[in-house]
Design a protein around this motif. Structure first.
Motif, PDB file in Angstrom:
ATOM      1  N   PHE A 431       0.802  -1.214   0.000  1.00 28.72           N
ATOM      2  CA  PHE A 431       0.000   0.000   0.000  1.00 28.72           C
ATOM      3  C   PHE A 431       0.839   1.269   0.000  1.00 28.72           C
ATOM      4  CE2 PHE A 431      -3.302  -2.816   1.868  1.00 28.72           C
ATOM      5  CZ  PHE A 431      -4.174  -2.697   0.813  1.00 28.72           C
ATOM      6  N   GLN A 432       2.047   1.179   0.483  1.00 26.81           N
ATOM      7  CA  GLN A 432       2.791   2.427   0.670  1.00 26.81           C
ATOM      8  C   GLN A 432       4.119   2.453  -0.068  1.00 26.81           C
ATOM      9  OE1 GLN A 432       2.993   3.221   4.842  1.00 26.81           O
ATOM     10  NE2 GLN A 432       0.788   3.086   5.090  1.00 26.81           N
ATOM     11  N   LYS A 434       7.892   0.658  -1.432  1.00 28.68           N
ATOM     12  CA  LYS A 434       9.021   0.068  -0.692  1.00 28.68           C
ATOM     13  C   LYS A 434       9.691   1.076   0.222  1.00 28.68           C
ATOM     14  CE  LYS A 434       9.869  -3.023  -4.325  1.00 28.68           C
ATOM     15  NZ  LYS A 434      10.572  -3.028  -5.586  1.00 28.68           N
TER      16      LYS A 434
ATOM     17  N   PHE B  92       0.841  22.211  -2.705  1.00 33.92           N
ATOM     18  CA  PHE B  92       0.820  22.814  -1.370  1.00 33.92           C
ATOM     19  C   PHE B  92       2.201  23.279  -0.937  1.00 33.92           C
ATOM     20  CE2 PHE B  92      -2.796  20.124  -1.814  1.00 33.92           C
ATOM     21  CZ  PHE B  92      -3.809  20.770  -1.147  1.00 33.92           C
ATOM     22  N   ASN B  96       3.424  17.110  -0.018  1.00 39.02           N
ATOM     23  CA  ASN B  96       2.628  16.085   0.657  1.00 39.02           C
ATOM     24  C   ASN B  96       2.332  14.894  -0.249  1.00 39.02           C
ATOM     25  OD1 ASN B  96       1.015  17.480  -1.052  1.00 39.02           O
ATOM     26  ND2 ASN B  96      -0.635  17.858   0.385  1.00 39.02           N
ATOM     27  N   PRO B  97       3.389  14.197  -0.686  1.00 35.87           N
ATOM     28  CA  PRO B  97       3.104  12.990  -1.472  1.00 35.87           C
ATOM     29  C   PRO B  97       2.385  11.968  -0.598  1.00 35.87           C
ATOM     30  CG  PRO B  97       5.415  13.061  -0.858  1.00 35.87           C
ATOM     31  CD  PRO B  97       4.820  14.362  -0.443  1.00 35.87           C
ATOM     32  N   PHE B  98       1.598  11.108  -1.227  1.00 32.97           N
ATOM     33  CA  PHE B  98       0.934  10.053  -0.475  1.00 32.97           C
ATOM     34  C   PHE B  98       1.967   9.029  -0.019  1.00 32.97           C
ATOM     35  CE2 PHE B  98      -2.448  11.096  -3.712  1.00 32.97           C
ATOM     36  CZ  PHE B  98      -3.177  11.871  -2.845  1.00 32.97           C
ATOM     37  N   PRO B  99       1.694   8.354   1.079  1.00 34.50           N
ATOM     38  CA  PRO B  99       2.615   7.277   1.488  1.00 34.50           C
ATOM     39  C   PRO B  99       2.425   6.048   0.600  1.00 34.50           C
ATOM     40  CG  PRO B  99       0.796   7.456   3.032  1.00 34.50           C
ATOM     41  CD  PRO B  99       0.609   8.551   2.039  1.00 34.50           C
ATOM     42  N   LYS B 100       2.682   6.240  -0.667  1.00 41.47           N
ATOM     43  CA  LYS B 100       2.561   5.156  -1.645  1.00 41.47           C
ATOM     44  C   LYS B 100       3.817   5.190  -2.499  1.00 41.47           C
ATOM     45  CE  LYS B 100      -2.404   6.037  -2.345  1.00 41.47           C
ATOM     46  NZ  LYS B 100      -3.156   4.823  -2.142  1.00 41.47           N
ATOM     47  N   SER B 101       3.888   4.306  -3.458  1.00 43.34           N
ATOM     48  CA  SER B 101       5.051   4.319  -4.336  1.00 43.34           C
ATOM     49  C   SER B 101       4.982   5.552  -5.243  1.00 43.34           C
ATOM     50  CB  SER B 101       5.096   3.048  -5.176  1.00 43.34           C
ATOM     51  OG  SER B 101       4.063   3.079  -6.126  1.00 43.34           O
ATOM     52  N   TYR B 108      -2.467   7.969  -9.158  1.00 41.85           N
ATOM     53  CA  TYR B 108      -3.670   8.055  -8.324  1.00 41.85           C
ATOM     54  C   TYR B 108      -4.772   8.891  -8.980  1.00 41.85           C
ATOM     55  CZ  TYR B 108      -6.647   9.303  -4.388  1.00 41.85           C
ATOM     56  OH  TYR B 108      -7.728   9.512  -3.583  1.00 41.85           O
ATOM     57  N   ILE B 112      -8.502   7.482 -10.131  1.00 36.30           N
ATOM     58  CA  ILE B 112      -9.815   7.853  -9.603  1.00 36.30           C
ATOM     59  C   ILE B 112     -10.682   8.473 -10.688  1.00 36.30           C
ATOM     60  CG2 ILE B 112      -9.123   8.157  -7.197  1.00 36.30           C
ATOM     61  CD1 ILE B 112      -8.986  11.141  -7.738  1.00 36.30           C
ATOM     62  N   ASP B 143       8.880   2.169  -8.125  1.00 35.09           N
ATOM     63  CA  ASP B 143       8.158   1.374  -7.123  1.00 35.09           C
ATOM     64  C   ASP B 143       8.572   1.716  -5.693  1.00 35.09           C
ATOM     65  OD1 ASP B 143       6.595   0.057  -8.912  1.00 35.09           O
ATOM     66  OD2 ASP B 143       8.065  -1.527  -9.252  1.00 35.09           O
ATOM     67  N   ASP B 144       9.553   2.584  -5.562  1.00 27.76           N
ATOM     68  CA  ASP B 144       9.956   2.964  -4.209  1.00 27.76           C
ATOM     69  C   ASP B 144       8.927   3.903  -3.591  1.00 27.76           C
ATOM     70  OD1 ASP B 144      12.091   1.569  -4.938  1.00 27.76           O
ATOM     71  OD2 ASP B 144      13.590   3.142  -4.633  1.00 27.76           O
ATOM     72  N   SER B 145       8.962   3.965  -2.265  1.00 26.13           N
ATOM     73  CA  SER B 145       8.033   4.863  -1.588  1.00 26.13           C
ATOM     74  C   SER B 145       8.412   6.307  -1.863  1.00 26.13           C
ATOM     75  CB  SER B 145       8.067   4.611  -0.085  1.00 26.13           C
ATOM     76  OG  SER B 145       7.338   5.619   0.573  1.00 26.13           O
ATOM     77  N   MET B 147       7.974   8.627   0.058  1.00 22.11           N
ATOM     78  CA  MET B 147       8.411   9.276   1.287  1.00 22.11           C
ATOM     79  C   MET B 147       9.929   9.303   1.391  1.00 22.11           C
ATOM     80  SD  MET B 147       5.440   9.863   2.076  1.00 22.11           S
ATOM     81  CE  MET B 147       5.243  10.564   3.695  1.00 22.11           C
ATOM     82  N   ARG B 161       2.030  14.925 -10.019  1.00 23.05           N
ATOM     83  CA  ARG B 161       0.768  14.314  -9.627  1.00 23.05           C
ATOM     84  C   ARG B 161      -0.414  15.212 -10.014  1.00 23.05           C
ATOM     85  NH1 ARG B 161       0.252  13.501  -3.288  1.00 23.05           N
ATOM     86  NH2 ARG B 161       0.042  15.764  -3.370  1.00 23.05           N
ATOM     87  N   THR B 162      -0.194  16.528  -9.852  1.00 27.84           N
ATOM     88  CA  THR B 162      -1.243  17.465 -10.228  1.00 27.84           C
ATOM     89  C   THR B 162      -1.430  17.495 -11.745  1.00 27.84           C
ATOM     90  OG1 THR B 162      -0.632  18.787  -8.326  1.00 27.84           O
ATOM     91  CG2 THR B 162      -1.993  19.850  -9.978  1.00 27.84           C
TER      92      THR B 162
END
Ligand code: ADP
Ligand code: MG
Lengths: 434, 252
Positions: A431-432, A434, B92, B96-101, B108, B112, B143-145, B147, B161-162
């Motif tokens: 979900f997040q 690697k 912003f 604030n990237p999502f905690p996703k890859s 995303y 949606i 594929d890395d996060s 974050m 992303r925008t």
């Protein structure tokens, strides 16, 4: 140097000298010792439980003596009529009854046996020389039984019965000599749970399946409901609604399980029987529903906290991309709270797994082998709860119950370990990233 | 000003009792960069968030006046806020990237919007990351996060992303305020390139940044719009005394 504040810090060797802060030192020590203490207590509990189950791991002579003692004390425990009253269900299935007709047929005469064997130690010593080692302890253990059976003068029947029992004991003895201690062990993997008999069998498979069945049913109900409720309160509900809903559900978490069990026993069982029309009124499904009621508040509270802790910036980012509220909740907030929700589910499983009172009241307590959710089941925890009070200290049954306790402990430990180190990592990766 | 993208008429905003924007009226041109400047707390962010209705999220907010985008009042009852935000993207202040890859972050928005075809998504992700000038840095670690990226990379990822939902307007709230000079200049270059296709409104603290990146500049002070004009004019000979004082650093 500014001296407008009373704090006068000069950069001298003197002022920078290492200080000993007593209060901090003490606080640290107290915290660490309390932490250490609680960890020790947890471990000690496990060891105590495990220790009590140790006799079944003893092979060889000592174990032999134990088994015989237990087979001898079995009729004693039958003498007290309460045993029958307390768990009629487990005797309900017929094959089991066949297996111990003697024990069941004439409980009165059996209690009569005791004064007999008590009165004539010689005959007993003929039968079981080994059991001689601990006759005193036996009498110590069950003084009440002897108290009840002061009525000794029934001579004729006693002799008859004693001859039967002698035969039985002979058979037992032969069996024990052939199979030795493996008897207890080998019965673990069978399906019959007949702890109280001349030929006790401790089949754990039925109990295991019962426990797993109830857990799965309860979690299938509680998991989605609790998580959706948490998602609603944290993402959709207005602040006021949240302030009302959350404390109420949290209060439910402290609901006594005996009340939930009672509710399931009286209300739910009838209600669902009317809907589904199954035969056994108390069954795994009812137990699962009742335990779900117990688990929902726990899962809800913890997942709600996890969901609320997801930074608002994620929500904003998602909304700014043109996602609707529920898309944001499902695809951003929920995945971001994965670890917390996972922990919530684990706690829920732990609660269901170890739940005793509800299982005792709502599952029917028959260790049947079946995949049908509407059959009665018997769980590990309920078995301990129901039978611990009637076992004799040191007897095999007693040890096996403690062994089950250890199993519960180990299961939840393994479950948590696997979840923590394997599943959680995978989920987070999924979900997040690697 | 012809070719107006956004027209604001007499817009006021209240946080509860407190008025944060006072009768703002202005026009923002198409395919240009408009900078909003002014001292902290003057209502720049508040105004920016009005443009894509992010202020709807704050329960106490009350808004009066009109906000016309392409002639349509976005505060009209019949306008769907979700569709507004699809067309008006936002970057912003704090990345604030999502905690996703990394991939999922960019994919995303399209997802949606109902795009589930893998090749299509791949293409959108690559195009968006290229537009945000970050494809070469990230193409091997999609594929890395997200974050694990640096602040500058995160912010450019947020821009990508925008862009992935192909908006008309991009709102940026101090997008470079937390970044080092090199990342900042990358973002500025990016803004410069993006104005070909998008109408960009950027809030900034930094005078030089406003001067470098924008075509038009609006000066806000205490919830009021003091002046809006060509950036050149504002920075060389502003009409208002307050603007001049602020730009020359006499207050703010
Ligand atoms: N959520 C809020 N609730 C109440 N007041 C707010 C809120 N957000 C901003 N404000 C107030 O509105 C004014 C403008 O804030 P803001 O738009 O963030 O200023 P800027 O971005 O120009 O620094 C400030 O006085 C601030 O205190
Ligand atoms: Mg701001």
């Amino acid at each position: 140097m500014n001296s407008q504040f009373p704090i006068n810090q000069n950069f001298t060797k003197e002022s920078l000298k290492k200080q000993f802060r007593l209060s901090e030192f003490l606080a640290e020590k107290i915290i660490s010792s309390i932490a250490f203490l609680s960890i020790t207590i947890i471990i000690l509990i496990f060891f105590f439980v495990f220790k009590e189950s140790l006799p079944i791991f003893h092979f060889g002579k000592s174990e032999k003596a134990k088994t015989e003692v237990s087979s001898e004390s079995m009729p004693e425990s039958y003498g007290s009529t309460s045993v029958e009253d307390l768990k009629p269900e487990s005797y309900g299935s017929e094959p089991k009854e066949d297996l111990k007709p003697e024990a069941y047929g004439e409980p009165v005469s059996q209690s009569d046996l005791k004064p007999e064997s008590y009165g004539e130690p010689v005959s007993q010593s003929d039968l079981k020389p080994e059991s001689y080692g601990e006759p005193v302890s036996q009498t110590d253990l069950k003084p009440e039984t002897y108290g009840d059976v002061v009525v000794e003068p029934l001579t004729e029947t006693t002799t008859k019965d004693s001859s039967i029992s002698e035969e039985n004991q002979h058979q037992d003895k032969v069996a024990e000599n052939n199979e030795g201690t493996d008897q207890t062990w080998s019965t673990f993997l069978t399906t019959e749970w007949v702890p109280v008999s001349n030929n006790p069998r401790f089949g754990l498979i039925g109990l295991l399946i019962g426990t797993i069945k109830v857990t799965i049913i309860a979690m299938l109900i509680a998991g989605p409901l609790a998580i959706l409720a948490a998602l609603y309160t944290s993402c959709f509900a207005s602040k006021r609604k949240k302030e009302i809903i959350k404390p109420i559900i949290e209060m439910l978490a402290a609901f006594p399980s005996v009340v939930i069990g009672f509710f399931a026993l009286i209300v739910l069982a009838t209600f669902f029987q009317n809907i589904f029309g199954y035969d056994s009124r108390l069954n795994a499904f009812i137990g699962g529903v009742a335990m779900a009621l117990a688990a929902i508040p726990i899962i809800y509270t913890i997942s709600e906290d996890a969901l609320s802790a997801v930074p608002k910036t994620y929500t904003e980012a998602s909304l700014a991309l043109g996602a609707s509220k529920w898309q944001t909740a499902f695809f951003v907030t929920l995945p971001a709270a994965t670890p917390g929700i996972f922990a919530a589910l684990l706690l829920g499983i732990g609660r269901v797994f170890g739940e005793t009172m509800i299982a005792l009241m709502a599952t029917g307590n028959a260790a049947l082998l079946s995949s049908n959710p509407f059959e009665s089941v018997r769980t590990f925890a309920a078995t301990i709860g129901a039978e611990m009070a009637e076992t004799v200290f040191g007897e095999t049954h007693y040890s096996v119950l403690f062994f089950i306790g250890s199993l519960l402990f180990i299961f939840s430990f393994v479950l948590n370990a696997v979840a923590e180190f394997y599943v959680k990592g995978k989920l987070i990766k999924k979900f997040q990233g690697k | 000003m012809k070719n107006t993208k956004i027209e604001v008429k007499d817009l006021s905003l209240y946080y509860g009792e407190k008025q944060a924007l006072k009768n703002i009226s202005l026009e923002i041109p198409r395919n240009k960069v408009t900078a909003l400047i002014g001292p902290s707390g003057c209502g720049k962010s508040t105004f920016l968030r009005c443009i894509n209705r992010m202020n709807d999220l704050i329960p106490s907010v009350k808004i009066t006046g009109e906000m016309l985008v392409e002639g349509i009042d976005i505060y009209d009852k019949n306008v769907d806020v979700v569709n507004i935000r699809k067309k008006i993207g936002m970057v912003f202040q704090k990345s604030n990237p999502f905690p996703k890859s990394i991939y999922e972050n960019v994919a995303y928005g399209p997802k949606i919007n109902g795009i589930n075809n893998k090749t299509e998504l791949d293409e959108i992700v690559e195009t968006s990351l290229r537009q945000a000038a970050i494809w070469d840095e990230l193409k091997d670690r999609l594929d890395d996060s997200a974050m694990g990226l640096s602040g500058g990379q995160q912010q450019r990822l947020c821009i990508a992303r925008t862009l992935a939902v192909s908006p008309d307007i991009i709102l940026m709230d101090e997008p470079a305020s937390a970044l080092d000079p090199i990342s900042t200049s990358k973002i500025e270059e990016l803004v410069h390139e993006l104005k070909e296709q998008y109408t960009i409104i950027i809030v900034t603290h930094n005078m030089q940044q406003a001067a470098r990146t924008s075509d038009y500049t609006a000066f806000f002070y205490l919830g009021e719009l003091i002046e809006l004009g060509k950036t050149n004019t504002i920075f060389t000979k502003p009409e208002q005394k307050q603007t001049e004082d602020y730009i020359t650093g006499r207050f703010g």
